[in-house]
Scaffold this motif. Structure first.
Motif, PDB file in Angstrom:
ATOM      1  N   TYR A 227       0.825  -1.161   0.054  1.00  0.00           N
ATOM      2  CA  TYR A 227      -0.083  -0.017   0.072  1.00  0.00           C
ATOM      3  C   TYR A 227       0.987   1.297  -0.159  1.00  0.00           C
ATOM      4  N   GLU A 228       1.934   1.344   0.826  1.00  0.00           N
ATOM      5  CA  GLU A 228       2.910   2.507   0.605  1.00  0.00           C
ATOM      6  C   GLU A 228       3.622   2.617  -0.384  1.00  0.00           C
ATOM      7  N   SER A 229       3.701   1.575  -1.385  1.00  0.00           N
ATOM      8  CA  SER A 229       4.433   1.758  -2.591  1.00  0.00           C
ATOM      9  C   SER A 229       3.312   2.170  -3.444  1.00  0.00           C
ATOM     10  N   LYS A 230       1.789   2.220  -3.421  1.00  0.00           N
ATOM     11  CA  LYS A 230       1.035   2.712  -4.023  1.00  0.00           C
ATOM     12  C   LYS A 230       0.568   4.289  -3.703  1.00  0.00           C
ATOM     13  N   ARG A 231       1.331   4.513  -2.653  1.00  0.00           N
ATOM     14  CA  ARG A 231       0.954   5.887  -1.823  1.00  0.00           C
ATOM     15  C   ARG A 231      -0.374   5.878  -1.196  1.00  0.00           C
ATOM     16  N   ALA A 232      -1.088   4.649  -0.852  1.00  0.00           N
ATOM     17  CA  ALA A 232      -2.155   4.500  -0.037  1.00  0.00           C
ATOM     18  C   ALA A 232      -1.776   4.322   1.396  1.00  0.00           C
ATOM     19  N   TYR A 233      -1.349   5.715   2.097  1.00  0.00           N
ATOM     20  CA  TYR A 233      -0.768   5.676   3.411  1.00  0.00           C
ATOM     21  C   TYR A 233      -1.915   5.416   4.459  1.00  0.00           C
ATOM     22  N   ASP A 234      -2.937   5.800   4.243  1.00  0.00           N
ATOM     23  CA  ASP A 234      -4.058   5.587   5.219  1.00  0.00           C
ATOM     24  C   ASP A 234      -4.327   3.932   5.333  1.00  0.00           C
ATOM     25  N   LYS A 235      -4.262   3.269   4.445  1.00  0.00           N
ATOM     26  CA  LYS A 235      -4.460   1.778   4.202  1.00  0.00           C
ATOM     27  C   LYS A 235      -3.388   1.091   4.748  1.00  0.00           C
ATOM     28  N   ALA A 236      -2.147   1.761   4.630  1.00  0.00           N
ATOM     29  CA  ALA A 236      -0.933   1.052   5.093  1.00  0.00           C
ATOM     30  C   ALA A 236      -1.066   1.228   6.844  1.00  0.00           C
ATOM     31  N   ILE A 237      -1.495   2.551   7.236  1.00  0.00           N
ATOM     32  CA  ILE A 237      -1.590   2.891   8.441  1.00  0.00           C
ATOM     33  C   ILE A 237      -2.328   1.778   9.249  1.00  0.00           C
ATOM     34  N   ASN A 238      -3.547   1.312   8.470  1.00  0.00           N
ATOM     35  CA  ASN A 238      -4.586   0.540   8.889  1.00  0.00           C
ATOM     36  C   ASN A 238      -3.911  -0.865   9.234  1.00  0.00           C
ATOM     37  N   ASP A 239      -3.333  -0.933   8.305  1.00  0.00           N
ATOM     38  CA  ASP A 239      -2.467  -2.740   8.419  1.00  0.00           C
ATOM     39  C   ASP A 239      -1.482  -2.706   9.642  1.00  0.00           C
ATOM     40  N   TYR A 240      -0.625  -1.678   9.631  1.00  0.00           N
ATOM     41  CA  TYR A 240       0.436  -1.492  10.506  1.00  0.00           C
ATOM     42  C   TYR A 240      -0.460  -1.696  11.801  1.00  0.00           C
ATOM     43  N   SER A 241      -1.398  -1.050  12.126  1.00  0.00           N
ATOM     44  CA  SER A 241      -2.271  -1.071  13.294  1.00  0.00           C
ATOM     45  C   SER A 241      -2.755  -2.517  13.465  1.00  0.00           C
ATOM     46  N   LYS A 242      -3.226  -3.197  12.592  1.00  0.00           N
ATOM     47  CA  LYS A 242      -3.761  -4.623  12.919  1.00  0.00           C
ATOM     48  C   LYS A 242      -2.384  -5.282  13.311  1.00  0.00           C
TER      49      LYS A 242
END
Lengths: 408, 33
Positions: A227-242
């Motif tokens: 997600y980070e590579s796709k610059r979808a930072y919010d989705k990346a944050i959500n996955d790190y939080s999980k």
């Protein structure tokens, strides 16, 4: 001898035909069909043609296995015993183990290729041992052969998914370990896409992994990277939080989530993550330093100074303290505490005498308190070090150019 | 950029390998019995 080989082929119904080797030009056997009977067929060939028959193994290449063995180096006594006793399994296992013993970092492409070669032999012999298939997948990733790696992982997934059905979420509790393996295999498969920068396919693979094991923090972290590579930072944050929810003591997702918050300029949340990291590993100086730099962003200079002080205290090697002293000196200058800044620059120079930036900052601090001579001396020192560094760099560049020219 | 993905990949593959190999050995022993 050729007729013996042909007899062995007739015996097992395999298409074993004599074929000259590209290197030694000796006729050997090439097996056109890879079946589980290959090992037995080769064993039969050995019985019929003597110990040299061991080298008449299945090969898709023009070089016979005997020449390959010569390339790989001398045989160990155990390998010789394997040859004499015509034990192809022991021989291949022994060769694979020898290459496995080379340290991971020292393994060259040639070593990985040798490993792939011997594991492929073993996989043909132990066709029901799927771990060999998984190992081949790993070797393919080392060799950057991602497409081939996916073939192996798909085969392994297929093996474990037999009789699984289409609803991975509703698994029998007794099959939980199987579900974990399938999930991890999907993570591996998706990672090959991730490494090839095919992020959508990678995300799909990681999501599939999570269907089998919703507790896979690795799947969440690697998907977050995609997600980070796709610059979808919010989705990346959500996955790190999980991933953090699953294992709150695992440092990696905090580090990468803090990085995401930094990119979003959400410094307060980044500070919260660094604070967790400080709790998990209080002896890690870099985490204090990272939090300190976040405090600087929100202009909380006193807290930032406290973090750099903690970093100085936590770091073991004196030379590593220099950048922390320098950063603290910069903050002291911001707070007009020039004497403290000069003292920190002294400490930084003591730790790393060629750290040019320290002289520049100290020169600035001296100038601010009217000590012009010392300021000039430090400025000259700063210029001299910078000049020397530039000369060293250009010398290095010239050397690199020369070595490139020699290669061309 | 991808060092984390590679890192996780190579670490987790070792775990999968040992699990897969253990289940292969267990199955083989069970069949032998």
């Amino acid at each position: 001898m050729i007729s013996c080989h042909l007899k062995s082929c007739e015996l097992y119904g395999n298409s074993l035909v004599p074929n000259p080797c590209d290197t030694c030009h000796i006729k050997t056997i090439e097996c056109r069909y890879v079946t589980s009977y290959v090992a037995q067929a080769v064993k039969q060939a050995i019985c019929l043609s003597g110990s040299s028959g061991l080298f008449a193994r299945a090969t898709d290449e023009g070089i016979c296995s005997k020449c390959k063995v010569r390339e790989a180096g001398e045989l160990t006594p155990e390998e010789e015993i394997s040859i004499i006793s015509h034990d192809l399994r022991n021989y291949c296992s022994s060769r694979a183990c020898r290459y496995e013993l080379v340290g991971e970092m020292e393994k060259s492409k040639a070593v990985w290729e040798k490993l792939a070669y011997y594991y492929s032999k073993l996989l043909r012999i132990y066709s029901d041992d799927i771990s060999l298939c998984i190992k081949q997948g790993e070797i393919c990733v080392r060799l950057r052969k991602y497409e081939k790696a996916r073939e192996y992982y798909s085969k392994a997934i297929e093996y474990y998914s037999k009789g699984w059905g289409d609803e991975p979420g509703k698994t029998d509790p007794q099959q939980k370990s199987k579900a974990i393996i399938i999930s991890d295999l999907y993570v591996s498969l998706a990672s090959t896409y991730n490494l090839e920068k095919e992020f959508d396919k990678a995300i799909h693979g990681y999501s599939r992994a999570l269907e089998f094991n919703p507790q896979s923090s690795n799947a969440y972290i690697t998907r977050a990277r995609a997600y980070e590579s796709k610059r979808a930072y919010d989705k990346a944050i959500n996955d790190y939080s999980k991933a953090i929810e699953i294992n709150p003591q695992y440092k990696t997702p905090y580090i990468y989530r803090a990085e995401m918050y930094k990119r979003k300029r959400d410094y307060n949340n980044a500070i919260k993550d660094y604070s967790q990291l400080v709790i998990i590993s209080p002896d890690d100086s870099s985490k204090y330093s990272s939090r300190g730099s976040m405090y600087v962003k929100i202009k909380e200079y006193v807290k930032a100074i406290a973090d750099y002080s903690a970093a100085i205290k936590a770091v073991k090697h004196n030379s590593m303290k220099a950048p922390y002293y320098l950063n603290r000196a910069r903050l002291y200058i911001t707070l007009h505490r020039h004497d403290d800044a000069i003292e920190d620059c002294f400490m930084a120079i003591e730790a790393a005498p060629d750290f040019a930036e320290c002289y520049r900052i100290r020169s600035f601090a001296y100038r601010k308190i009217g000590r012009r001579d010392e300021a000039l001396l430090d400025w000259d020192k700063y210029q001299a070090i910078k000049k020397k560094q530039l000369l060293d760099e250009s010398e290095l560049l010239n050397k690199m150019k020369d070595s490139l020219k020699e290669r061309i | 950029m991808n060092s984390l993905v590679e890192d996780i990949f190579f670490k987790s593959i070792q775990i999968i390998l040992s699990m897969a190999h253990a289940s292969y050995i267990a199955n083989r022993n069970w069949e032998a019995e």
